[in-house]
Scaffold this active site. Sequence first.
Site, PDB file in Angstrom:
ATOM      1  N   SER A   8      -1.087  -4.834  -7.712  1.00  0.00           N
ATOM      2  CA  SER A   8      -1.153  -3.435  -7.278  1.00  0.00           C
ATOM      3  C   SER A   8      -2.615  -3.000  -7.262  1.00  0.00           C
ATOM      4  CB  SER A   8      -0.366  -2.548  -8.243  1.00  0.00           C
ATOM      5  OG  SER A   8      -0.769  -1.201  -8.045  1.00  0.00           O
ATOM      6  N   HIS A  33       0.232  -5.103  -3.163  1.00  0.00           N
ATOM      7  CA  HIS A  33       1.078  -3.914  -3.368  1.00  0.00           C
ATOM      8  C   HIS A  33       0.219  -2.653  -3.302  1.00  0.00           C
ATOM      9  CE1 HIS A  33       4.719  -1.931  -4.957  1.00  0.00           C
ATOM     10  NE2 HIS A  33       3.900  -1.186  -5.690  1.00  0.00           N
ATOM     11  N   ASP A  35       0.241   1.444  -3.634  1.00  0.00           N
ATOM     12  CA  ASP A  35       0.976   2.587  -4.178  1.00  0.00           C
ATOM     13  C   ASP A  35       0.499   3.881  -3.537  1.00  0.00           C
ATOM     14  OD1 ASP A  35       2.770   1.470  -6.192  1.00  0.00           O
ATOM     15  OD2 ASP A  35       0.922   0.783  -7.158  1.00  0.00           O
ATOM     16  N   MET A  37       0.888   7.814  -3.226  1.00  0.00           N
ATOM     17  CA  MET A  37       1.419   8.957  -3.997  1.00  0.00           C
ATOM     18  C   MET A  37       0.868  10.254  -3.421  1.00  0.00           C
ATOM     19  SD  MET A  37       0.946   7.498  -7.839  1.00  0.00           S
ATOM     20  CE  MET A  37       1.188   5.760  -8.242  1.00  0.00           C
ATOM     21  N   HIS A  66       4.441   0.886  -1.051  1.00  0.00           N
ATOM     22  CA  HIS A  66       5.423   1.603  -1.878  1.00  0.00           C
ATOM     23  C   HIS A  66       5.151   3.094  -1.736  1.00  0.00           C
ATOM     24  CE1 HIS A  66       6.735   2.320  -6.395  1.00  0.00           C
ATOM     25  NE2 HIS A  66       7.519   2.955  -5.541  1.00  0.00           N
ATOM     26  N   MET A  68       5.601   6.762  -2.569  1.00  0.00           N
ATOM     27  CA  MET A  68       6.085   7.719  -3.573  1.00  0.00           C
ATOM     28  C   MET A  68       5.704   9.103  -3.068  1.00  0.00           C
ATOM     29  SD  MET A  68       4.952   5.487  -6.869  1.00  0.00           S
ATOM     30  CE  MET A  68       3.902   4.441  -5.851  1.00  0.00           C
ATOM     31  N   MET A 137      12.041  -0.074 -10.492  1.00  0.00           N
ATOM     32  CA  MET A 137      10.926   0.525 -11.243  1.00  0.00           C
ATOM     33  C   MET A 137      11.189   0.366 -12.737  1.00  0.00           C
ATOM     34  SD  MET A 137       8.741   1.749  -9.043  1.00  0.00           S
ATOM     35  CE  MET A 137       7.653   2.358 -10.329  1.00  0.00           C
ATOM     36  N   GLY A 142       4.131   6.805 -10.891  1.00  0.00           N
ATOM     37  CA  GLY A 142       3.009   7.746 -10.919  1.00  0.00           C
ATOM     38  C   GLY A 142       1.699   7.162 -11.409  1.00  0.00           C
ATOM     39  N   PHE A 143       1.787   6.262 -12.376  1.00  0.00           N
ATOM     40  CA  PHE A 143       0.544   5.749 -12.955  1.00  0.00           C
ATOM     41  C   PHE A 143       0.663   4.267 -13.315  1.00  0.00           C
ATOM     42  CE2 PHE A 143       0.864  10.244 -13.747  1.00  0.00           C
ATOM     43  CZ  PHE A 143      -0.387  10.715 -13.355  1.00  0.00           C
ATOM     44  N   GLY A 145      -0.563   1.054 -15.843  1.00  0.00           N
ATOM     45  CA  GLY A 145      -0.858   0.907 -17.270  1.00  0.00           C
ATOM     46  C   GLY A 145       0.176   1.457 -18.232  1.00  0.00           C
ATOM     47  N   ASP A 175       8.489  -3.459 -10.658  1.00  0.00           N
ATOM     48  CA  ASP A 175       7.205  -2.749 -10.653  1.00  0.00           C
ATOM     49  C   ASP A 175       7.053  -1.884 -11.899  1.00  0.00           C
ATOM     50  OD1 ASP A 175       4.882  -1.423  -9.930  1.00  0.00           O
ATOM     51  OD2 ASP A 175       5.751  -0.393  -8.189  1.00  0.00           O
ATOM     52  N   GLY A 176       6.004  -2.169 -12.681  1.00  0.00           N
ATOM     53  CA  GLY A 176       5.666  -1.316 -13.813  1.00  0.00           C
ATOM     54  C   GLY A 176       5.673  -2.046 -15.143  1.00  0.00           C
TER      55      GLY A 176
HETATM   56  C1  DX5 Z   1       3.462   2.991 -10.650  1.00  0.00           C
HETATM   57  C2  DX5 Z   1       3.174   2.035  -9.533  1.00  0.00           C
HETATM   58  C3  DX5 Z   1       2.859   0.643  -9.973  1.00  0.00           C
HETATM   59  C4  DX5 Z   1       1.665   0.493 -10.856  1.00  0.00           C
HETATM   60  C5  DX5 Z   1       1.875  -0.723 -11.702  1.00  0.00           C
HETATM   61  O1  DX5 Z   1       3.939   4.179 -10.107  1.00  0.00           O
HETATM   62  O2  DX5 Z   1       4.271   1.973  -8.650  1.00  0.00           O
HETATM   63  O3  DX5 Z   1       2.758  -0.212  -8.850  1.00  0.00           O
HETATM   64  O4  DX5 Z   1       0.467   0.394 -10.179  1.00  0.00           O
HETATM   65  O5  DX5 Z   1       0.840  -0.817 -12.625  1.00  0.00           O
HETATM   66  P1  DX5 Z   1       0.934  -1.686 -13.952  1.00  0.00           P
HETATM   67  O6  DX5 Z   1       1.181  -3.096 -13.543  1.00  0.00           O
HETATM   68  O7  DX5 Z   1      -0.386  -1.474 -14.588  1.00  0.00           O
HETATM   69  O8  DX5 Z   1       2.076  -1.125 -14.744  1.00  0.00           O
HETATM   70 ZN    ZN Z   2       4.314   0.442  -6.958  1.00  0.00          ZN
END
Ligand code: DX5
Ligand code: ZN
Length: 219
Positions: A8, A33, A35, A37, A66, A68, A137, A142-143, A145, A175-176
């Site tokens: 990502s 990937h 993201d 948002m 992806h 969001m 998910m 949203g974030f 880490g 993912d996540g």
């Molecule tokens: C969260 C994203 C993820 C995120 C994953 O909303 O969809 O793709 O970047 O990050 P890590 O692998 O750090 O959890």
């Molecule tokens: Zn994602």
Amino acid sequence: MKKMIAPSILSADFARLGEEIQMVTMAGADWIHVDVMDGHFVPNLTIGMGVVKSIKPASKIPLDVHLMIEKPEKYIREFISAGSDYLTLHVESTQNMTENLKLIRELGCKAGITLRPKTSIEDIQPYLNLVDLVLVMTVEPGFGGQSFMHDQVDKIRQLNTFRKQGLGNFLIEVDGGVDSKTATICWESGADVLVAGSAVFKGEKSIENYKINIEVLKS
Ligand code: DX5
Ligand code: ZN
């Protein structure tokens, strides 16, 4: 089935995005990937179709986008012409899921569906025969880490059972919070593609380091 890793780029250095994508590609990434948002569907703002278009020439591997965002139908065409190979929509984000998934496929793109951790698998079940990808998910979107939510693993297993029963022909992506430990759980549960932000981009910015990070997740 082949194990695939989709770094990502949310965890990449945005000032060196093209270079980061080239490095993870050479390090063995299978997909990139992205993201997207909008600050409404999730409480964070990231990137739009302009960036997707700019990064497209950086790598030949598929761009896994992806979304969001609220009202994704407004942007489907633009994300596909910008170079998305997979376009994944949240079931909670639109009233017209069937039409949208059909449109994505008509435009020559692979269609994906995803759901928030609190959304039940029954909500995506009616669409399983319209998608090429189901994204599970394992964090609240949203974030990057965040910590992996173990209570979502059952969804991976359930989807794997559904497709074995002939309910659709889709890849399962997670993912996540994917790291070396949680990756094993995902592979064992039937996942085909793991998204990883922090676990891929951590440490030194080099092909060698990214290669180690990706290999650890695949093993
Ligand atoms: C969260 C994203 C993820 C995120 C994953 O909303 O969809 O793709 O970047 O990050 P890590 O692998 O750090 O959890
Ligand atoms: Zn994602």
